[in-house]
Motif scaffolding. Structure first.
Motif, mmCIF file in Angstrom:
data_model
loop_
_atom_site.group_PDB
_atom_site.id
_atom_site.type_symbol
_atom_site.label_atom_id
_atom_site.label_comp_id
_atom_site.label_asym_id
_atom_site.label_seq_id
_atom_site.Cartn_x
_atom_site.Cartn_y
_atom_site.Cartn_z
ATOM 1 N N LEU A 1 0.820 -1.217 0.000
ATOM 2 C CA LEU A 1 0.000 0.000 0.000
ATOM 3 C C LEU A 1 0.855 1.269 0.000
ATOM 4 O O LEU A 1 0.410 2.317 -0.483
ATOM 5 C CB LEU A 1 -0.935 0.002 1.213
ATOM 6 C CG LEU A 1 -1.992 -1.117 1.247
ATOM 7 C CD1 LEU A 1 -2.773 -1.068 2.552
ATOM 8 C CD2 LEU A 1 -2.931 -1.002 0.049
ATOM 9 N N SER A 2 2.069 1.175 0.547
ATOM 10 C CA SER A 2 2.915 2.364 0.643
ATOM 11 C C SER A 2 3.586 2.713 -0.686
ATOM 12 O O SER A 2 4.093 3.826 -0.853
ATOM 13 C CB SER A 2 3.988 2.171 1.721
ATOM 14 O OG SER A 2 4.914 1.155 1.340
ATOM 15 N N TYR A 3 3.605 1.763 -1.642
ATOM 16 C CA TYR A 3 4.219 2.055 -2.941
ATOM 17 C C TYR A 3 3.180 2.698 -3.850
ATOM 18 O O TYR A 3 2.125 2.119 -4.112
ATOM 19 C CB TYR A 3 4.756 0.772 -3.578
ATOM 20 C CG TYR A 3 5.449 1.014 -4.898
ATOM 21 C CD1 TYR A 3 6.658 1.689 -4.944
ATOM 22 C CD2 TYR A 3 4.879 0.584 -6.093
ATOM 23 C CE1 TYR A 3 7.297 1.926 -6.151
ATOM 24 C CE2 TYR A 3 5.510 0.820 -7.297
ATOM 25 C CZ TYR A 3 6.714 1.495 -7.326
ATOM 26 O OH TYR A 3 7.340 1.745 -8.523
ATOM 27 N N THR A 4 3.472 3.882 -4.317
ATOM 28 C CA THR A 4 2.510 4.660 -5.112
ATOM 29 C C THR A 4 2.696 4.514 -6.614
ATOM 30 O O THR A 4 1.900 5.032 -7.397
ATOM 31 C CB THR A 4 2.613 6.148 -4.740
ATOM 32 O OG1 THR A 4 3.966 6.593 -4.953
ATOM 33 C CG2 THR A 4 2.244 6.364 -3.269
ATOM 34 N N GLY A 5 3.754 3.829 -7.041
ATOM 35 C CA GLY A 5 4.005 3.661 -8.470
ATOM 36 C C GLY A 5 3.124 2.587 -9.083
ATOM 37 O O GLY A 5 2.309 1.953 -8.410
ATOM 38 N N TYR A 6 3.296 2.383 -10.381
ATOM 39 C CA TYR A 6 2.496 1.396 -11.122
ATOM 40 C C TYR A 6 3.369 0.207 -11.494
ATOM 41 O O TYR A 6 4.503 0.365 -11.964
ATOM 42 C CB TYR A 6 1.914 2.016 -12.387
ATOM 43 C CG TYR A 6 1.212 1.009 -13.278
ATOM 44 C CD1 TYR A 6 -0.047 0.509 -12.941
ATOM 45 C CD2 TYR A 6 1.822 0.552 -14.443
ATOM 46 C CE1 TYR A 6 -0.687 -0.420 -13.740
ATOM 47 C CE2 TYR A 6 1.189 -0.377 -15.255
ATOM 48 C CZ TYR A 6 -0.069 -0.852 -14.903
ATOM 49 O OH TYR A 6 -0.695 -1.779 -15.699
ATOM 50 N N VAL A 7 2.835 -0.983 -11.247
ATOM 51 C CA VAL A 7 3.512 -2.219 -11.656
ATOM 52 C C VAL A 7 2.520 -3.035 -12.475
ATOM 53 O O VAL A 7 1.426 -3.352 -11.996
ATOM 54 C CB VAL A 7 3.984 -3.036 -10.432
ATOM 55 C CG1 VAL A 7 4.600 -4.347 -10.893
ATOM 56 C CG2 VAL A 7 4.986 -2.234 -9.604
ATOM 57 N N ALA A 8 2.880 -3.368 -13.705
ATOM 58 C CA ALA A 8 1.974 -4.103 -14.591
ATOM 59 C C ALA A 8 1.862 -5.556 -14.161
ATOM 60 O O ALA A 8 2.823 -6.159 -13.684
ATOM 61 C CB ALA A 8 2.475 -4.024 -16.028
ATOM 62 N N GLY A 9 0.659 -6.084 -14.352
ATOM 63 C CA GLY A 9 0.434 -7.490 -14.050
ATOM 64 C C GLY A 9 -0.952 -7.895 -14.519
ATOM 65 O O GLY A 9 -1.945 -7.364 -14.037
ATOM 66 N N SER A 10 -1.033 -8.827 -15.475
ATOM 67 C CA SER A 10 -2.328 -9.239 -16.018
ATOM 68 C C SER A 10 -2.667 -10.644 -15.543
ATOM 69 O O SER A 10 -1.787 -11.494 -15.388
ATOM 70 C CB SER A 10 -2.299 -9.199 -17.549
ATOM 71 O OG SER A 10 -1.284 -10.051 -18.046
ATOM 72 N N ALA B 1 2.830 -9.081 -9.385
ATOM 73 C CA ALA B 1 2.887 -7.613 -9.285
ATOM 74 C C ALA B 1 2.740 -7.165 -7.832
ATOM 75 O O ALA B 1 3.391 -6.207 -7.403
ATOM 76 C CB ALA B 1 1.792 -6.987 -10.142
ATOM 77 N N PHE B 2 1.903 -7.855 -7.070
ATOM 78 C CA PHE B 2 1.744 -7.553 -5.648
ATOM 79 C C PHE B 2 3.075 -7.722 -4.923
ATOM 80 O O PHE B 2 3.455 -6.894 -4.083
ATOM 81 C CB PHE B 2 0.683 -8.473 -5.045
ATOM 82 C CG PHE B 2 0.629 -8.447 -3.551
ATOM 83 C CD1 PHE B 2 0.026 -7.390 -2.874
ATOM 84 C CD2 PHE B 2 1.191 -9.473 -2.802
ATOM 85 C CE1 PHE B 2 -0.020 -7.356 -1.488
ATOM 86 C CE2 PHE B 2 1.147 -9.451 -1.419
ATOM 87 C CZ PHE B 2 0.534 -8.397 -0.762
ATOM 88 N N PHE B 3 3.802 -8.763 -5.261
ATOM 89 C CA PHE B 3 5.101 -8.992 -4.628
ATOM 90 C C PHE B 3 6.088 -7.901 -5.010
ATOM 91 O O PHE B 3 6.847 -7.416 -4.162
ATOM 92 C CB PHE B 3 5.637 -10.372 -5.040
ATOM 93 C CG PHE B 3 5.151 -11.475 -4.163
ATOM 94 C CD1 PHE B 3 3.823 -11.871 -4.180
ATOM 95 C CD2 PHE B 3 6.007 -12.117 -3.292
ATOM 96 C CE1 PHE B 3 3.366 -12.883 -3.365
ATOM 97 C CE2 PHE B 3 5.561 -13.133 -2.467
ATOM 98 C CZ PHE B 3 4.235 -13.518 -2.505
ATOM 99 N N ILE B 4 6.102 -7.510 -6.284
ATOM 100 C CA ILE B 4 7.035 -6.464 -6.723
ATOM 101 C C ILE B 4 6.738 -5.151 -6.002
ATOM 102 O O ILE B 4 7.646 -4.473 -5.510
ATOM 103 C CB ILE B 4 6.951 -6.271 -8.250
ATOM 104 C CG1 ILE B 4 7.401 -7.552 -8.969
ATOM 105 C CG2 ILE B 4 7.810 -5.092 -8.686
ATOM 106 C CD1 ILE B 4 7.223 -7.491 -10.473
ATOM 107 N N ARG B 5 5.435 -4.780 -5.930
ATOM 108 C CA ARG B 5 5.063 -3.541 -5.230
ATOM 109 C C ARG B 5 5.471 -3.592 -3.758
ATOM 110 O O ARG B 5 5.922 -2.600 -3.196
ATOM 111 C CB ARG B 5 3.556 -3.298 -5.345
ATOM 112 C CG ARG B 5 3.080 -2.871 -6.718
ATOM 113 C CD ARG B 5 1.657 -2.310 -6.652
ATOM 114 N NE ARG B 5 0.740 -3.288 -6.058
ATOM 115 C CZ ARG B 5 0.064 -4.191 -6.765
ATOM 116 N NH1 ARG B 5 0.210 -4.244 -8.086
ATOM 117 N NH2 ARG B 5 -0.752 -5.035 -6.167
ATOM 118 N N SER B 6 5.316 -4.753 -3.149
ATOM 119 C CA SER B 6 5.668 -4.885 -1.739
ATOM 120 C C SER B 6 7.167 -4.729 -1.530
ATOM 121 O O SER B 6 7.608 -4.057 -0.590
ATOM 122 C CB SER B 6 5.204 -6.244 -1.196
ATOM 123 O OG SER B 6 3.802 -6.352 -1.232
#
Length: 279
Positions: free
Chosen positions: A31-40, A48-53
């Motif tokens: 939740l603290s990461y405000t950028g965009y990570v693609a994941g379909s 993508a959830f893991f990358i954002r975390s």
């Protein structure tokens, strides 16, 4: 409800509390990461959830992606800790039953269908009597493998994570000094060796496996980015420490020796009592 209570009793409250805190940390990092990570798709979204975390954890430490990988890997290991405790408990119960299982296998040594059916029935009755499931140790592996694979893919496929540097490493390149591959192999050997030594029933295969896995990890680490090798080093170190505390082979050997000594003392007393009666 009874099965849940039994599972909680087996695992213990401390691993469950640590897992809950780790999950809170993982979600907070995402939740603290405000950028965009693609994941379909479902799997792409999971990765993508893991990358954002990981990126979220890194942002807590001045965008140090290497430190983010280290902390996030520890969080993941704490998150799956209850599963590992349950797996080890199931393995210990199976080890206790090995002598009785061997007796049954010798009793029903035939290869015909009727004999094999009787052996399976006797084994199932033995498992039921002692409250053991032969497949219980496999369930944690099946649950944790998607988590570990997603973590691996998240690190391997994220250009952002691989663009950073950490200590002497460029996370997108291989370790130029081979330090991480060596450490990953050593920690893998330590974990496998401790687990093998804790098993009272050893054969040629169980003795060889602790020497095979480190070579696989070493040569694989040579071919992957340092970010992935770093994840393996931290994860394998955590698992080695975890194995020592949950399957301490030195403590288990001492307990088995004390149990054998008590059995021998009891047998001696029974023999003396029989001799006294004869007189």
């Amino acid at each position: 409800m009874t099965k849940i209570n039994k599972w909680v009793k087996t695992v213990g409250f401390l691993p469950l509390i640590l897992a809950a805190l780790a999950l809170i940390g993982i979600i907070a990092a995402d939740l603290s990461y405000t950028g965009y990570v693609a994941g379909s798709g479902i799997w792409g979204g999971f990765v993508a959830f893991f990358i954002r975390s990981i990126l979220g954890v890194s942002s807590w430490f001045s965008s140090s992606y290497g430190l983010g990988i280290v902390i996030f890997t520890i969080l993941i290991r704490f998150f799956i800790l209850p599963l590992m405790v349950y797996q080890i408990d199931s393995m210990k119960k199976m080890q206790v039953l090995q002598p009785q299982l061997k007796v049954l296998q010798e009793k029903y040594a035939g290869r015909d269908t009727e004999t094999r059916t009787l052996l399976a029935q006797e084994q199932q009755a033995l498992y039921k009597e002692h409250g053991v499931s032969p497949f219980a140790s496999m369930l944690p592996l099946l649950v944790q493998m998607p988590v570990l694979i997603a973590l691996y893919q998240g690190i391997h496929n994220s250009p952002v994570l691989r663009s950073g540097s950490f200590l002497w490493l460029n996370l997108g390149d291989q370790d130029p000094y081979f330090i991480l591959p060596v450490l990953a192999a050593l920690f893998t050997f330590g974990s496998s060796w401790l687990s093998t030594q804790a098993n009272p029933q050893q054969n040629t295969m169980t003795k060889i496996l602790p020497f095979i896995f480190p070579f696989i990890i070493f040569f694989t680490s040579l071919a992957v980015p340092a970010a992935v090798s770093l994840y393996w080093v931290v994860g394998n170190l955590f698992q080695m420490v975890q194995t020592f505390f949950l399957q301490n082979p030195f403590k288990l050997k001492q307990e088995r020796e004390e149990a054998r000594a008590k059995e021998k003392a009891k047998a001696r007393k029974m023999r003396k009592a029989k001799r006294s009666k004869k007189r």
